[in-house]
Design an enzyme around this catalytic site. Structure first.
Site, PDB file in Angstrom:
ATOM      1  N   ARG A   1       0.834  -1.204   0.000  1.00 25.15           N
ATOM      2  CA  ARG A   1       0.000   0.000   0.000  1.00 25.15           C
ATOM      3  C   ARG A   1       0.865   1.248   0.000  1.00 25.15           C
ATOM      4  NH1 ARG A   1      -2.512  -1.372   5.295  1.00 25.15           N
ATOM      5  NH2 ARG A   1      -0.430  -2.246   5.346  1.00 25.15           N
TER       6      ARG A   1
ATOM      7  N   SER B   1      -6.909  -3.167   8.780  1.00 22.09           N
ATOM      8  CA  SER B   1      -7.956  -3.687   9.667  1.00 22.09           C
ATOM      9  C   SER B   1      -7.997  -2.929  11.000  1.00 22.09           C
ATOM     10  CB  SER B   1      -7.739  -5.177   9.909  1.00 22.09           C
ATOM     11  OG  SER B   1      -7.772  -5.856   8.684  1.00 22.09           O
TER      12      SER B   1
HETATM   13  N1  COA Z   1      -5.969  -3.722   2.014  1.00 18.89           N
HETATM   14  C1  COA Z   1      -6.283  -3.438   3.278  1.00 18.89           C
HETATM   15  N2  COA Z   1      -5.497  -3.747   4.310  1.00 18.89           N
HETATM   16  C2  COA Z   1      -4.357  -4.357   4.020  1.00 18.89           C
HETATM   17  C3  COA Z   1      -3.960  -4.683   2.725  1.00 18.89           C
HETATM   18  C4  COA Z   1      -4.839  -4.326   1.691  1.00 18.89           C
HETATM   19  N3  COA Z   1      -4.552  -4.569   0.425  1.00 18.89           N
HETATM   20  N4  COA Z   1      -2.766  -5.283   2.773  1.00 18.89           N
HETATM   21  C5  COA Z   1      -2.427  -5.324   4.044  1.00 18.89           C
HETATM   22  N5  COA Z   1      -3.394  -4.770   4.803  1.00 18.89           N
HETATM   23  C6  COA Z   1      -3.411  -4.555   6.232  1.00 18.89           C
HETATM   24  C7  COA Z   1      -3.885  -5.730   7.009  1.00 18.89           C
HETATM   25  O1  COA Z   1      -5.266  -5.656   7.270  1.00 18.89           O
HETATM   26  C8  COA Z   1      -3.075  -5.584   8.256  1.00 18.89           C
HETATM   27  O2  COA Z   1      -3.745  -4.639   9.075  1.00 18.89           O
HETATM   28  P1  COA Z   1      -3.589  -4.658  10.664  1.00 18.89           P
HETATM   29  O3  COA Z   1      -2.117  -4.564  10.968  1.00 18.89           O
HETATM   30  O4  COA Z   1      -4.345  -3.472  11.072  1.00 18.89           O
HETATM   31  O5  COA Z   1      -4.187  -5.972  11.099  1.00 18.89           O
HETATM   32  C9  COA Z   1      -1.790  -4.954   7.770  1.00 18.89           C
HETATM   33  O6  COA Z   1      -2.106  -4.308   6.615  1.00 18.89           O
HETATM   34  C10 COA Z   1      -0.754  -5.953   7.408  1.00 18.89           C
HETATM   35  O7  COA Z   1      -0.369  -6.536   8.542  1.00 18.89           O
HETATM   36  P2  COA Z   1       0.847  -7.528   8.569  1.00 18.89           P
HETATM   37  O8  COA Z   1       1.162  -7.811   9.983  1.00 18.89           O
HETATM   38  O9  COA Z   1       1.875  -7.050   7.652  1.00 18.89           O
HETATM   39  O10 COA Z   1       0.297  -8.772   7.866  1.00 18.89           O
HETATM   40  P3  COA Z   1      -0.915  -9.594   8.171  1.00 18.89           P
HETATM   41  O11 COA Z   1      -1.480  -9.433   9.526  1.00 18.89           O
HETATM   42  O12 COA Z   1      -1.824  -9.319   7.040  1.00 18.89           O
HETATM   43  O13 COA Z   1      -0.281 -11.055   8.034  1.00 18.89           O
HETATM   44  C11 COA Z   1       1.116 -12.919   8.168  1.00 18.89           C
HETATM   45  C12 COA Z   1       0.977 -11.456   8.520  1.00 18.89           C
HETATM   46  C13 COA Z   1      -0.046 -13.701   8.758  1.00 18.89           C
HETATM   47  C14 COA Z   1       1.117 -13.078   6.653  1.00 18.89           C
HETATM   48  C15 COA Z   1       2.457 -13.450   8.679  1.00 18.89           C
HETATM   49  O14 COA Z   1       2.509 -13.219  10.059  1.00 18.89           O
HETATM   50  C16 COA Z   1       2.597 -14.946   8.395  1.00 18.89           C
HETATM   51  O15 COA Z   1       2.984 -15.340   7.311  1.00 18.89           O
HETATM   52  N6  COA Z   1       2.285 -15.781   9.420  1.00 18.89           N
HETATM   53  C17 COA Z   1       2.394 -17.238   9.278  1.00 18.89           C
HETATM   54  C18 COA Z   1       3.568 -17.729  10.117  1.00 18.89           C
HETATM   55  C19 COA Z   1       4.857 -17.540   9.354  1.00 18.89           C
HETATM   56  O16 COA Z   1       5.139 -18.189   8.370  1.00 18.89           O
HETATM   57  N7  COA Z   1       5.687 -16.607   9.872  1.00 18.89           N
HETATM   58  C20 COA Z   1       6.958 -16.298   9.271  1.00 18.89           C
HETATM   59  C21 COA Z   1       6.814 -15.275   8.194  1.00 18.89           C
HETATM   60  S1  COA Z   1       8.381 -14.890   7.486  1.00 18.89           S
END
Ligand code: COA
Length: 170
Positions: free
Chosen positions: A102, A140
């Site tokens: 973003r 979120s």
């Molecule tokens: N539109 C709206 N919101 C978006 C977006 C979009 N296109 N892209 C990202 N976001 C937001 C998300 O809602 C999130 O908001 P929040 O922080 O308010 O909840 C934020 O941007 C992104 O957060 P982030 O922490 O970067 O990612 P995530 O919560 O979406 O997911 C995982 C992180 C789950 C992908 C990561 O922790 C993971 O892969 N976990 C699995 C375990 C693992 O393998 N860990 C090692 C990774 S190297």
């Protein structure tokens, strides 16, 4: 002379994993999933576990909210998973991960995650899609924040998500 018929393709469907916390899914995520279907045949939305987050919505609720956005589209599948993304991809023989970018500040963290994931699973490629203009400011946490202070989230989340937010957060 009759032209040779093109050979039927036996290519397997192009699948991509879209992992995230989705607490809850926003229109920004929906936009990302829809646009990714222009390049991939199937998107597996993975409701994954993040160490740094304590989600407000239960994982099953988050999954259902996502499923309800794509009720009529069998190309979108939703799963809950609490292990390593790299392992999930290996187990299911998927080679692509989708993440949204973003703002510039997303890049550093995404770069680290993509690099770490590739280190753990060298067959895994991360694809980045730029968020649409309408959603580059959405996440979120902000949606929950705006909602809990009485602001309108009508343009930020699908109607059934807003309804669930009213049930859980009010
Ligand atoms: N539109 C709206 N919101 C978006 C977006 C979009 N296109 N892209 C990202 N976001 C937001 C998300 O809602 C999130 O908001 P929040 O922080 O308010 O909840 C934020 O941007 C992104 O957060 P982030 O922490 O970067 O990612 P995530 O919560 O979406 O997911 C995982 C992180 C789950 C992908 C990561 O922790 C993971 O892969 N976990 C699995 C375990 C693992 O393998 N860990 C090692 C990774 S190297």
């Amino acid at each position: 002379m009759a032209k040779a018929k093109p050979k039927p393709t036996t290519q397997s469907p192009k699948r991509v994993i879209y992992p995230g916390t989705f607490d809850p899914i926003t229109n920004g995520h929906v936009d990302m999933i829809k646009r990714s279907l222009e390049a991939f045949d199937e998107v597996i939305v993975l409701v994954a576990h993040s160490l740094k987050k304590k989600p407000v919505f239960d994982a099953k609720v988050r999954k259902k909210l996502i499923e309800d956005c794509f009720k009529n589209d069998s190309r979108v599948r939703v799963e809950i998973y609490d292990g390593l993304l790299a392992d999930y991809a290996r187990k299911h023989n998927i080679h692509a991960v989708l993440r949204g970018l973003r703002v510039v500040s997303d890049f550093e963290y995404e770069f680290q995650m993509a690099t770490m994931n590739r280190k753990m699973n060298p067959n895994l490629q991360t694809f980045f899609l730029m968020a649409s203009d309408n959603f580059f400011f959405v996440n979120s946490t902000l949606v929950k924040e705006v909602f809990s202070h009485g602001g309108s989230v009508k343009d930020l989340v699908p109607p059934h998500v807003e309804k669930k937010m009213r049930e859980v957060l009010c």
